[in-house]
Design an enzyme around this catalytic site. Structure first.
Site, mmCIF file in Angstrom:
data_model
loop_
_atom_site.group_PDB
_atom_site.id
_atom_site.type_symbol
_atom_site.label_atom_id
_atom_site.label_comp_id
_atom_site.label_asym_id
_atom_site.label_seq_id
_atom_site.Cartn_x
_atom_site.Cartn_y
_atom_site.Cartn_z
ATOM 1 C CG ASP A 43 -2.043 1.049 1.076
ATOM 2 O OD1 ASP A 43 -1.739 2.241 0.829
ATOM 3 O OD2 ASP A 43 -3.223 0.683 1.198
ATOM 4 C CG ASP A 114 -4.890 4.092 -13.942
ATOM 5 O OD1 ASP A 114 -4.212 5.125 -13.910
ATOM 6 O OD2 ASP A 114 -5.538 3.712 -14.936
ATOM 7 C CB ALA A 115 -4.084 0.222 -8.773
ATOM 8 C CB CYS A 155 -13.709 -10.238 -19.383
ATOM 9 S SG CYS A 155 -12.427 -11.396 -19.908
ATOM 10 C CB CYS A 167 -21.289 23.676 -24.312
ATOM 11 S SG CYS A 167 -21.908 22.042 -24.679
#
Lengths: 647, 342
Positions: A43, A114-115, A155, A167
């Protein structure tokens, strides 16, 4: 208690935990109690006060220390004879396939997509089983991934963080979250962030009158300008002048409520003098707060327009007075009290202008900071479920793996709903090595855009290597030769068709991430024109299954990625309080069956992943082989996936 | 509003959960008092959860002395001799729980369980109601996980009755975990709460049967698909009571006795014996020690339920919850007589 065979499998096992936060603390504790003796835990975070309501291995005195290390120490107190190895590091950094291969199973307790993708690829490369999980409030899920046997984590599509069209943010907000994004990514960034960054503030589609040079001047504090003056000038510009300019375009407001311009002299007639005696009491730069200065005590209060305006001006003043050195390189941080105050106030004033309900600082902070609500109980439940699956994995109990969903409201009496895992998606570009296709204008698109928008953003590769045949077009690495680095840098600025090994229609590129040991091929197809609204990147990637996207999505402003243990299917930033109704259908959607379950793999019928007609709606699925009576109906919401899937 | 507001400390600590259930609910939690009886692994998990949630106080009752036996599933006990030597389970757990949240008052009720039980069962004087009422009235929720004495059903019935006799509503819960299975019971009496649906606020009311009413519902009157675990637990429970065993004090040697009891009960209840599979009963007989993952799961669900009942936010479950790691289902069963059936 576990059986003898289970116990010996547990004793021998070497387990890797990724994440020592909400799920991690509960998981480490349960693993230790269950008899696991060799646990490694990664971590990169340190402990914060807001963690302490659920990450029970940590104490107030631990704030600032490494989560992995403190968690380990805490568990050793009640299980002194086991081995726990902590790594205070980013899992995306130095842990390669060889590292992963040492483990019998990997257990994720992560808080970002991401991780998760990164670990997924490493587990696939190493051939190690992965148990994934996530929680948000009362919802949670646990899934099991075995290479070749079940789906991998990628998957099924994972929704990208919600984004909004430019906008909507710059001109026509209709929800409070739009105001927050404006305040945070535009105004705050413009005033306090990197001056060189492109900023859409002041961008109006019909605005030809203001030259960009003129706009630049507006936000700069002029030499010798009084801070009070400056604050009011900015206020009047963004809440008054800019609104008037927007109003001048009749078309925009044909079917919308018009905003009203707000000027500081109307809201706060008297000049802000030194009424705010409090702040002079030599507080450290970090503790500076407009709320304190103005004696606004309760972050749950919804301030009036007057109060918001005071906070706006006071926060701005305090930034310039006490945190001058920060100006020019600040990015919004939810733990920066003054920044939160400023963004709240700015968003509220804008909301007021557009007739959108105002919100408290507490609420605004949650939206701006993508804060995920979290409680201990859900994490504890999920941790228990993870360990149960982990034990099955160790025993290679292939027929009994489950994905389990923890619901807030029972579905057919079930609060914990087990589902059989699905077989791998044959079209998954991650685990099935299916080639992708990219339509792009090879004469206009630069390699840099390809790398940033496709390779990194969409495919999640951090350290890519791009080749055509035997030619390397681009790579990242520490031990590259000088001249190669130069060549690659030059390549980035070239159009695809002008690369040393030209990329044209029919080219096949191979892209690899060496760390993830993941590679895929991309077939290139040249296309001249792209719709600016629908395909703002000027590129179209297919074969890559993307989650259903917001239909307004044209040239979006990205919102920060959710930093949470959130279930992928729950990541939204709406800030809507009423999510009761949505929830069950979202969870059902999350496991909407598009593929066959493991138990059906033995059947002869060929899989048809693209055929909606092959899956019946409300087809009853058997879960429990023991008992004919136990049926679980899963409604297959095939439509919502196939519609958006570009084939 | 002064004094009613959450302190700055509370707001900072509870930020993430206030975003789940709101500041009002947090305030109500901070004023609540919970009684917990019987400190095995599942209840240890539960206590951790509610202490973290920020209840006002937790009172622990369990005068059993800590032994090696109690260690496996209970992470509140640190296995150093001098940490637990001679202390009761309640005392040891109390020390650990305090650490999780200094704002929660955690205390040990020194009335030994046997004494409590004696009073409740009706000591020589026979009139126990005064004592009972005073004792339980202090609490907003009572959680019973049976320990010794071999009179589990009676014990639970009586405490439940005490709770129901009070003018103040005291929520009542029982919980038991054996091997890969766990069971939880809830009685919130006549529970009224409101919830928001879209833009509206809806008033809801749920009537719960008492513990005695619930387990007296004739089996044939229950819906066909009721969890087999419900019946199996009742058989095992009765077996232990009849044989004078402590909960969990069974083994495969009791197989024939249990099957015999099953036959009798099924006949009385006109239930087909196949509804209570041999395999399930055997598992419950042999696999009696708590399994930590199941403790975490049941302790979590129980924690959520108590938080819901105290805060008045969220639909509480009615009235049994079962988990079996074998099939992985966590399900709710409504075991009620006709008057309280939803």
């Amino acid at each position: 208690m576990a059986s003898q065979e289970q116990l010996s499998a547990i004793k021998r096992a070497k387990v890797l935990m990724v994440g020592a936060g909400g799920i991690g603390c509960e998981l480490l504790k349960t693993l230790a109690l269950s008899g696991f003796q060799d646990i490694h835990i990664i971590d990169m975070d340190t402990i914060e006060v807001s963690n302490l309501n659920r990450q029970f291995l940590f104490r107030q005195s631990h704030v600032g220390q490494s989560k992995a290390k403190v968690a380990r120490d805490a568990v050793l107190r009640f299980r002194p004879n086991i081995s726990i190895t902590p790594y205070h590091a980013n899992v995306e950094s130095r842990f390669n396939v060889d590292f992963f291969k040492e483990f019998d199973v990997v257990l994720n307790g992560l808080d970002n997509l991401d991780a998760r993708r990164h670990v997924n690829r490493l587990c696939l490369a190493a051939g190690i089983p992965l148990v994934e999980s996530g929680t948000t409030g009362f919802l949670g899920q646990v899934t099991v991934h075995l290479k070749g046997k079940t789906e991998c984590y990628e998957c099924q599509p994972k929704p990208a963080p919600k984004t909004y069209p430019v906008c909507t943010i710059t001109s026509t907000p209709s929800k409070f979250v739009h105001c927050i994004v404006w305040a945070k990514d535009l105004l705050f960034a413009k005033l306090f962030g990197d001056k060189n960054q492109e900023n859409d503030l002041n961008v109006h589609s019909s605005d030809t009158a203001n030259s960009s040079e003129h706009s630049e001047d507006v936000f700069e504090c002029r030499k010798d300008e009084d801070i009070e003056r400056y604050g009011r000038r900015i206020y009047d510009h963004v809440f008054g002048h800019n609104i008037e300019v927007a109003l001048s375009n009749e078309e925009t407001w044909k079917n919308r409520n018009k905003p009203r311009p707000i000027y500081s002299k109307d809201v706060l007639p008297e000049e802000q003098t030194k009424e705010n005696g409090n702040e002079e009491k030599g507080c450290a730069a970090d503790d500076v707060s407009a709320m304190v200065s103005l004696s606004l005590k309760n972050p749950q209060d919804i301030w009036s327009l007057v109060e918001n305006s005071r906070v706006f001006l006071e926060a701005l003043r305090l930034f310039f007075l006490k945190r001058e050195k920060d100006i020019g390189n600040l990015t919004f941080d939810k733990d920066d009290q003054l920044a939160v105050e400023f963004v709240t106030a700015a968003a509220n004033i804008r909301a007021s202008s557009f007739g959108i309900p105002l919100h408290s600082l507490f609420e605004a902070k949650g939206i701006a900071g993508n804060i995920v609500h979290a409680v201990a109980t859900t994490n504890a439940i999920i941790a228990g479920l993870i360990v149960i699956e982990a034990i099955k994995v160790l025993q290679k109990d292939n027929n009994n793996y489950r994905m389990t969903y923890c619901l807030e409201h029972p579905s057919r009496k079930l609060l914990l709903m087990p589902v059989e895992p699905y077989e791998p998606n044959r079209s998954c570009y991650v685990c099935s090595e299916t080639p992708l296709s990219l339509e792009v204008n090879t004469q206009r698109c630069k390699l840099r855009d390809f790398v940033e928008k496709i390779i990194k953003a969409k495919l999640g590769m951090n350290f890519p290597l791009i080749m055509q045949g035997a030619s390397i077009l681009y790579e990242v690495g520490e031990d590259l030769e000088e001249d190669m680095v130069v060549i690659y840098a030059a390549n980035l600025e070239k159009a695809l068709s002008e690369l040393p090994s030209p990329v044209t229609s029919g080219s096949v590129l191979t892209v690899e991430d060496l760390q993830q040991e993941f590679s895929c091929s991309i077939n290139i197809k040249h296309r001249e024109e792209f719709d600016e609204e629908k395909e703002p990147d000027g590129m179209l990637l297919s074969g890559w299954v993307e989650a259903p996207v917001d239909k307004d999505n044209n040239k979006p402003i990205g919102n920060d990625e959710s930093t949470s243990n959130a279930l992928p299917s729950m990541e939204t930033l709406d800030g809507d309080k009423d999510d009761e109704i949505q929830e069950t259908s979202e969870v059902v959607e999350a496991f909407a069956g598009k593929k066959r379950k493991l138990s059906e793999v033995s059947e002869v019928t060929a899989p048809d992943p693209s055929g909606p007609s092959s899956i019946n709606q409300n087809k009853p699925e058997k879960l429990d082989i023991d008992d004919e009576d136990d049926e679980l109906i899963i409604s297959d919401d095939w439509e919502s996936f196939t519609k958006k899937k570009k084939l | 509003m002064d004094g009613e507001e959450l302190t700055e400390q509370e707001t900072a600590l509870y930020d993430r959960q206030i975003r789940v259930w709101g500041a009002d609910a947090q305030r109500r939690l901070s004023k609540s008092h919970i009684l917990v009886c019987g400190l095995k692994g599942t209840v240890a998990e539960f206590c951790k959860n509610i202490v973290l949630a920020g209840v006002g106080s937790v009172t622990l009752v369990d005068d059993r002395v800590v032994t090696d036996e109690s260690l496996p599933a209970n992470f509140l006990i640190l296995p150093h001799e001098n940490h637990y030597n001679g202390k009761t389970l309640a005392e040891v757990c109390c020390d650990s729980l305090k650490e999780f949240n200094p704002m929660v008052h955690v205390a040990v009720e020194t009335v030994p369980l046997q004494v409590v039980n004696l009073f409740l069962l009706g000591g020589p004087a026979g009139d126990i109601s005064t004592f009972g009422v005073e004792f339980f009235e202090k609490f907003d929720a009572v959680i019973i996980s049976c320990c010794s004495l071999g009179k589990k059903v009676l014990f639970q019935k009586l405490i439940n009755q005490k709770c129901r006799k009070l003018s103040k509503r005291v929520a009542f819960y029982t919980v038991e975990c054996r091997g890969s299975c766990g069971e939880m019971f809830v009685d919130l009496q006549d529970y009224k709460y409101s919830k928001k649906k879209l833009e509206e606020t809806i008033e809801c009311q749920i009537e719960y049967p008492s513990f005695e009413e619930a387990i007296s519902v004739p089996w044939r009157a229950l819906p066909r698909r009721v969890s087999k675990l419900y019946f199996a637990m009742r058989v095992i429970e009765q077996f232990e009571d009849v044989e004078g065993r402590n909960p969990g004090e069974t083994s495969i040697a009791d197989r024939l006795g249990v099957l015999k009891l099953r036959k009798e009960l099924c006949e009385t209840n006109s239930l087909d014996e196949s509804q209570i599979p041999d395999a399930l009963l055997e598992r419950l007989l042999t696999d009696t020690r708590e399994f930590p993952p199941v403790c975490a799961i049941i302790g979590g669900i129980l924690g959520q339920e108590v938080i819901k009942a105290i805060s008045g936010k969220g639909d509480p479950l009615k009235n049994f919850f079962f988990f079996d790691a074998m099939d992985g289902k966590g399900l709710i069963e409504d075991i009620s007589g006709p008057s309280t059936r939803s």
